[in-house]
Design an enzyme around this catalytic site. Sequence first.
Site, short mmCIF file in Angstrom:
data_model
loop_
_atom_site.label_atom_id
_atom_site.label_comp_id
_atom_site.label_asym_id
_atom_site.label_seq_id
_atom_site.Cartn_x
_atom_site.Cartn_y
_atom_site.Cartn_z
N ASP A 109 1.61 -8.75 1.41
CA ASP A 109 2.50 -7.75 2.01
C ASP A 109 2.96 -8.21 3.39
OD1 ASP A 109 3.81 -5.34 2.42
OD2 ASP A 109 1.99 -4.12 2.58
N SER A 168 -3.77 -6.51 -6.38
CA SER A 168 -5.10 -5.87 -6.21
C SER A 168 -6.29 -6.80 -6.07
CB SER A 168 -5.41 -4.87 -7.35
OG SER A 168 -4.74 -3.65 -7.16
N THR A 169 -6.10 -8.12 -6.20
CA THR A 169 -7.29 -9.00 -6.21
C THR A 169 -7.64 -9.57 -4.83
OG1 THR A 169 -6.05 -11.01 -6.81
CG2 THR A 169 -6.89 -9.65 -8.61
N GLY A 170 -6.92 -9.10 -3.79
CA GLY A 170 -7.29 -9.51 -2.42
C GLY A 170 -8.06 -8.39 -1.75
N ASN A 216 0.87 -1.19 0.00
CA ASN A 216 0.00 0.00 0.00
C ASN A 216 0.90 1.23 0.00
OD1 ASN A 216 0.44 0.94 2.84
ND2 ASN A 216 -0.40 -1.09 3.26
N1 AR6 Z 1 1.98 -15.66 -1.96
C1 AR6 Z 1 1.32 -15.35 -3.09
N2 AR6 Z 1 0.13 -14.73 -3.08
C2 AR6 Z 1 -0.41 -14.40 -1.89
C3 AR6 Z 1 0.23 -14.67 -0.66
C4 AR6 Z 1 1.49 -15.33 -0.72
N3 AR6 Z 1 2.19 -15.63 0.37
N4 AR6 Z 1 -0.57 -14.22 0.34
C5 AR6 Z 1 -1.68 -13.70 -0.23
N5 AR6 Z 1 -1.59 -13.82 -1.57
P1 AR6 Z 1 -3.60 -8.88 -1.18
P2 AR6 Z 1 -4.08 -6.38 -2.71
C6 AR6 Z 1 -2.53 -13.41 -2.63
O1 AR6 Z 1 -4.79 -8.63 -0.33
O2 AR6 Z 1 -5.44 -6.83 -3.10
C7 AR6 Z 1 -2.28 -5.48 2.06
O3 AR6 Z 1 -2.76 -5.28 3.36
C8 AR6 Z 1 -3.97 -13.20 -2.25
O4 AR6 Z 1 -4.63 -14.46 -2.11
O5 AR6 Z 1 -2.35 -9.34 -0.52
O6 AR6 Z 1 -3.20 -5.75 -3.74
C9 AR6 Z 1 -1.44 -4.31 1.59
O7 AR6 Z 1 -0.71 -3.71 2.64
C10 AR6 Z 1 -4.47 -12.42 -3.47
O8 AR6 Z 1 -4.72 -13.34 -4.54
O9 AR6 Z 1 -3.18 -7.54 -2.04
C11 AR6 Z 1 -2.45 -3.37 1.02
O10 AR6 Z 1 -3.04 -2.57 2.04
C12 AR6 Z 1 -3.25 -11.58 -3.85
O11 AR6 Z 1 -2.14 -12.15 -3.14
C13 AR6 Z 1 -3.49 -4.29 0.43
O12 AR6 Z 1 -3.38 -5.51 1.18
C14 AR6 Z 1 -3.35 -10.11 -3.51
O13 AR6 Z 1 -4.04 -9.94 -2.29
C15 AR6 Z 1 -3.24 -4.60 -1.02
O14 AR6 Z 1 -4.30 -5.37 -1.52
#
Ligand code: AR6
Length: 181
Positions: free
Chosen positions: A40, A127-129, A30
């Site tokens: 993250d 961005s997909t989480g 973020n």
């Molecule tokens: N390895 C690979 N993919 C992962 C892992 C891992 N260890 N852990 C989760 N994912 P997100 P965003 C996947 O929420 O949507 C954070 O709090 C997860 O299943 O991590 O870009 C940051 O600080 C999903 O498919 O990222 C920001 O505030 C993907 O990673 C915010 O979340 C992205 O999910 C960013 O949100």
Amino acid sequence: MEKIVGNTRLSLVQGDITQQATDAIVNAANSSLMGGGGVDGAIHRAGGPAILEACKKIVEKIGRLEAGQAVITTGGKLRAKHVIHTVGPVWRGGDKGEPDTLASAYRESLKRAVQAGLASVAFPSISTGVYGYPVDEAARVAVNAVREFVLKDSSLQEVVFVLFDSTTFGAFQQAMKSLVA
Ligand code: AR6
């Protein structure tokens, strides 16, 4: 699954990006660069405090990292020597420039890798989480942004998408199948 695009091998794996041995892994961060949940949190936990220290120094210099931009730090204790931190768009319905910002996050991350002379990079699904971007659309944007970049710049040998769950993996598989190499 893999495809050769230009000089670069694009591949998909399902798994944990913190375990990847590519030269860099990309963090879906973020704008504060101070860590968070999701991938993250996993990267900071696995890589240790050196990553946060490096992020703090960057923030002192440039302030917050805007969505669509990317910076590079040490990988700390990770197998990957570097972490490229980027910020994807928060999904707000799709008409607020989200596809362009998401494509920029992939592109700017690849630029940082090339500037650092790296050969291989691993991406999560940005961005997909927490940020709520629909995964089928995000996968198409991701795969196409990487394709366009590596067709223009041949210096990277390998780009791997590391997808955590089977739904995300399936979406990227579909996007890769439709890819015109
Ligand atoms: N390895 C690979 N993919 C992962 C892992 C891992 N260890 N852990 C989760 N994912 P997100 P965003 C996947 O929420 O949507 C954070 O709090 C997860 O299943 O991590 O870009 C940051 O600080 C999903 O498919 O990222 C920001 O505030 C993907 O990673 C915010 O979340 C992205 O999910 C960013 O949100």
